[in-house]
Design a protein around this motif. Structure first.
Motif, PDB file in Angstrom:
ATOM      1  N   LEU A  53      -1.585   4.298  -6.738  1.00  0.00           N
ATOM      2  CA  LEU A  53      -2.041   4.296  -5.402  1.00  0.00           C
ATOM      3  C   LEU A  53      -3.591   4.787  -5.460  1.00  0.00           C
ATOM      4  CD1 LEU A  53       0.319   5.538  -3.165  1.00  0.00           C
ATOM      5  CD2 LEU A  53      -1.190   3.768  -2.420  1.00  0.00           C
ATOM      6  N   SER A  54      -3.924   5.777  -6.133  1.00  0.00           N
ATOM      7  CA  SER A  54      -5.039   6.476  -6.307  1.00  0.00           C
ATOM      8  C   SER A  54      -6.115   5.543  -6.972  1.00  0.00           C
ATOM      9  CB  SER A  54      -5.256   7.874  -6.581  1.00  0.00           C
ATOM     10  OG  SER A  54      -4.617   7.978  -7.879  1.00  0.00           O
ATOM     11  N   GLY A  55      -5.556   4.859  -7.925  1.00  0.00           N
ATOM     12  CA  GLY A  55      -6.577   4.052  -8.651  1.00  0.00           C
ATOM     13  C   GLY A  55      -7.196   2.937  -7.639  1.00  0.00           C
ATOM     14  N   PHE A  56      -6.220   2.250  -6.935  1.00  0.00           N
ATOM     15  CA  PHE A  56      -6.497   1.456  -6.058  1.00  0.00           C
ATOM     16  C   PHE A  56      -7.391   1.783  -4.884  1.00  0.00           C
ATOM     17  CE2 PHE A  56      -3.319  -1.191  -7.776  1.00  0.00           C
ATOM     18  CZ  PHE A  56      -4.046  -2.531  -8.104  1.00  0.00           C
ATOM     19  N   VAL A  57      -7.165   3.061  -4.198  1.00  0.00           N
ATOM     20  CA  VAL A  57      -7.930   3.855  -3.250  1.00  0.00           C
ATOM     21  C   VAL A  57      -9.466   3.966  -3.654  1.00  0.00           C
ATOM     22  CG1 VAL A  57      -8.337   5.899  -1.932  1.00  0.00           C
ATOM     23  CG2 VAL A  57      -6.116   4.877  -1.967  1.00  0.00           C
ATOM     24  N   TYR A  73      -4.745  -5.926  -3.277  1.00  0.00           N
ATOM     25  CA  TYR A  73      -4.857  -4.496  -3.430  1.00  0.00           C
ATOM     26  C   TYR A  73      -3.727  -3.716  -2.700  1.00  0.00           C
ATOM     27  CZ  TYR A  73      -8.540  -5.284  -6.683  1.00  0.00           C
ATOM     28  OH  TYR A  73      -9.276  -5.665  -7.856  1.00  0.00           O
ATOM     29  N   VAL A  74      -3.856  -3.889  -1.304  1.00  0.00           N
ATOM     30  CA  VAL A  74      -3.342  -3.184  -0.230  1.00  0.00           C
ATOM     31  C   VAL A  74      -1.901  -3.542  -0.234  1.00  0.00           C
ATOM     32  CG1 VAL A  74      -3.005  -3.189   2.330  1.00  0.00           C
ATOM     33  CG2 VAL A  74      -5.366  -3.233   1.401  1.00  0.00           C
ATOM     34  N   HIS A  75      -1.524  -4.872  -0.652  1.00  0.00           N
ATOM     35  CA  HIS A  75      -0.097  -5.103  -0.835  1.00  0.00           C
ATOM     36  C   HIS A  75       0.544  -4.410  -1.881  1.00  0.00           C
ATOM     37  CE1 HIS A  75       3.487  -7.686  -1.089  1.00  0.00           C
ATOM     38  NE2 HIS A  75       3.353  -7.661  -2.270  1.00  0.00           N
ATOM     39  N   ILE A  76      -0.310  -4.033  -3.115  1.00  0.00           N
ATOM     40  CA  ILE A  76       0.324  -3.404  -4.358  1.00  0.00           C
ATOM     41  C   ILE A  76       0.504  -2.070  -3.794  1.00  0.00           C
ATOM     42  CG2 ILE A  76       0.050  -2.469  -6.478  1.00  0.00           C
ATOM     43  CD1 ILE A  76      -1.508  -5.322  -6.809  1.00  0.00           C
ATOM     44  N   MET A  77      -0.347  -1.396  -2.988  1.00  0.00           N
ATOM     45  CA  MET A  77      -0.481   0.008  -2.536  1.00  0.00           C
ATOM     46  C   MET A  77       0.917   0.013  -1.632  1.00  0.00           C
ATOM     47  SD  MET A  77      -4.448   0.351  -1.781  1.00  0.00           S
ATOM     48  CE  MET A  77      -4.585   1.929  -1.049  1.00  0.00           C
ATOM     49  N   GLY A  78       0.877  -0.924  -0.699  1.00  0.00           N
ATOM     50  CA  GLY A  78       2.261  -1.001   0.196  1.00  0.00           C
ATOM     51  C   GLY A  78       3.536  -0.693  -0.690  1.00  0.00           C
ATOM     52  N   GLN A  80       3.835   0.438  -3.801  1.00  0.00           N
ATOM     53  CA  GLN A  80       3.855   1.680  -4.520  1.00  0.00           C
ATOM     54  C   GLN A  80       4.195   2.901  -3.465  1.00  0.00           C
ATOM     55  OE1 GLN A  80       3.921   2.043  -7.783  1.00  0.00           O
ATOM     56  NE2 GLN A  80       3.593  -0.192  -7.796  1.00  0.00           N
ATOM     57  N   SER A  81       3.765   2.674  -2.152  1.00  0.00           N
ATOM     58  CA  SER A  81       4.162   3.842  -1.335  1.00  0.00           C
ATOM     59  C   SER A  81       5.591   3.826  -1.030  1.00  0.00           C
ATOM     60  CB  SER A  81       3.199   4.053  -0.192  1.00  0.00           C
ATOM     61  OG  SER A  81       2.906   2.661   0.351  1.00  0.00           O
ATOM     62  N   GLN A  82       6.197   2.495  -0.811  1.00  0.00           N
ATOM     63  CA  GLN A  82       7.600   1.919  -0.431  1.00  0.00           C
ATOM     64  C   GLN A  82       8.248   2.905  -1.682  1.00  0.00           C
ATOM     65  OE1 GLN A  82       9.240   0.530   2.155  1.00  0.00           O
ATOM     66  NE2 GLN A  82      10.949   1.569   0.995  1.00  0.00           N
ATOM     67  N   ARG A  83       7.855   2.763  -2.848  1.00  0.00           N
ATOM     68  CA  ARG A  83       8.683   2.990  -4.104  1.00  0.00           C
ATOM     69  C   ARG A  83       8.852   4.621  -3.842  1.00  0.00           C
ATOM     70  NH1 ARG A  83      10.790   2.160  -8.210  1.00  0.00           N
ATOM     71  NH2 ARG A  83      10.737   3.857 -10.101  1.00  0.00           N
ATOM     72  N   MET A  84       7.692   5.247  -3.691  1.00  0.00           N
ATOM     73  CA  MET A  84       7.783   6.765  -3.593  1.00  0.00           C
ATOM     74  C   MET A  84       8.728   7.203  -2.362  1.00  0.00           C
ATOM     75  SD  MET A  84       4.167   8.342  -4.566  1.00  0.00           S
ATOM     76  CE  MET A  84       3.200   7.731  -3.187  1.00  0.00           C
ATOM     77  N   GLN A  85       8.658   6.521  -1.158  1.00  0.00           N
ATOM     78  CA  GLN A  85       9.426   6.607  -0.193  1.00  0.00           C
ATOM     79  C   GLN A  85      11.067   6.801  -0.656  1.00  0.00           C
ATOM     80  OE1 GLN A  85       8.049   4.743   3.309  1.00  0.00           O
ATOM     81  NE2 GLN A  85       9.863   5.200   4.399  1.00  0.00           N
ATOM     82  N   SER A  86      11.128   5.377  -1.280  1.00  0.00           N
ATOM     83  CA  SER A  86      12.705   5.395  -1.711  1.00  0.00           C
ATOM     84  C   SER A  86      13.224   6.382  -2.743  1.00  0.00           C
ATOM     85  CB  SER A  86      12.903   4.063  -2.438  1.00  0.00           C
ATOM     86  OG  SER A  86      12.215   3.088  -1.920  1.00  0.00           O
ATOM     87  N   ILE A  87      12.382   6.796  -3.657  1.00  0.00           N
ATOM     88  CA  ILE A  87      12.624   8.095  -4.641  1.00  0.00           C
ATOM     89  C   ILE A  87      12.818   9.247  -3.735  1.00  0.00           C
ATOM     90  CG2 ILE A  87      12.059   9.652  -6.214  1.00  0.00           C
ATOM     91  CD1 ILE A  87      10.145   7.016  -7.431  1.00  0.00           C
ATOM     92  N   VAL A  88      12.103   9.624  -2.832  1.00  0.00           N
ATOM     93  CA  VAL A  88      12.017  10.762  -1.866  1.00  0.00           C
ATOM     94  C   VAL A  88      13.351  10.784  -1.259  1.00  0.00           C
ATOM     95  CG1 VAL A  88      10.971  12.375  -0.268  1.00  0.00           C
ATOM     96  CG2 VAL A  88       9.623  11.280  -1.931  1.00  0.00           C
ATOM     97  N   GLU A  89      13.685   9.575  -0.570  1.00  0.00           N
ATOM     98  CA  GLU A  89      14.912   9.461   0.305  1.00  0.00           C
ATOM     99  C   GLU A  89      16.402   9.734  -0.659  1.00  0.00           C
ATOM    100  OE1 GLU A  89      14.607   5.804   2.242  1.00  0.00           O
ATOM    101  OE2 GLU A  89      13.175   6.506   3.604  1.00  0.00           O
TER     102      GLU A  89
END
Ligand code: ADP
Length: 259
Positions: A53-57, A73-78, A80-89
């Motif tokens: 995420l930070s690389g693409f930002v 890029y925005v699609h990939i960022m989406g 990755q953030s979805q992935r982090m959300q699943s892990i945290v959930e």
């Protein structure tokens, strides 16, 4: 040989009198090391999508990119953030099951629950698999509906995710005098025997890349096992590499109610 961790302390007790204290801290030491491993695992799992995420930002901030690349890029960022959300959930779910006392037992309508699992499997598969329901015997379970759904839905979604298109997934429900069994049988990729005992460990995956691309977090079976053990149920895993797997939750007779 014995492998124990001992804490030894020599203390002056009184004049000419010493106290040697030996404590067996094997269990505490093991727990400490498990806790350290867990924190290291969580950090590692979150760091990977964060780095992407930070690389693409950075790229989007510092470079001129055309509209098509920006969209990619925005699609990939989406993702990755979805992935982090699943892990945290999943982590929050695991920690809430571990710390909270089990909710009061209620009769859970299994016909309705299995019907929902069946529909969820169809939706997740999107027509790529044959989903079969095989039910025998009458009865419901006593327990927590939300925890049972957590556990059983995970077995179903794994079967869909680890079975190539064209395969068959069978949801099996059996009630007998000995208890009840909910099993998911698939004709998927299967699992080599050496991995089977470790599958319910947090973040343990046979193939990290495959799990990640299938949207996995590596926590599903750890959550399932925990939810099942709160119902005195065991999880039995049998598999033939390349041919398929069977994940069965076995509930004791005391958990079965009505008919
Ligand atoms: P994940 O989110 O990676 O699927 P799980 O805890 O649900 O995590 O499962 C752990 C691992 O067990 C998976 O990464 C996969 O390697 C293996 N696994 C689980 N279910 C199946 C299955 N039905 N067929 C083959 N492998 C499976």
């Amino acid at each position: 040989y014995f492998e124990r961790v001992l804490a030894i302390e020599l203390m002056a007790y009184a004049e000419d009198c010493w106290l040697l204290q030996v404590a067996d801290i094997t269990q505490t030491d093991r727990l400490d090391s498990m806790r350290r491993d867990f924190v290291a695992n969580v950090s590692h799992e979150l760091r990977t999508p964060l780095t992407v995420l930070s690389g693409f930002v950075e790229t989007l901030q510092e470079m001129e990119v055309d509209a098509e690349a920006r969209q990619r890029y925005v699609h990939i960022m989406g993702e990755q953030s979805q992935r982090m959300q699943s892990i945290v959930e999943d982590l929050l779910r695991l920690s809430s099951i571990e710390s909270a006392p089990p909710p009061p037992d209620q009769p859970v309508d299994m016909a309705r629950l299995i019907d929902k699992l069946h529909r969820d499997a169809e939706a997740l598969s999107g027509g790529r698999h044959r989903i079969v329901l095989d039910s025998e015997g009458q009865g419901n379970l006593l327990g927590s509906e939300s925890e049972l759904v957590s556990a059983l839905a995970n077995l179903v979604s794994n079967a869909v995710r680890y079975t190539p298109s064209g395969g068959t997934i069978t949801l099996i429900w059996r009630v007998s005098a000995a208890g009840a069994e909910f099993a998911v049988q698939d004709t998927g990729i299967g699992i080599e025997p050496e991995h089977i005992p470790r599958l319910t460990e947090r973040f343990y995956r046979v193939d990290r890349g495959r799990s990640r691309s299938a949207g996995g977090t590596g926590l599903g079976l750890a959550i399932a096992k925990h939810c099942l053990s709160r119902h005195q149920a065991t999880l039995e895993i049998t598999s033939t590499p390349g041919a398929g797997s069977r994940f069965a939750a076995n509930f004791p007779a005391g958990r079965v109610t009505g008919g």
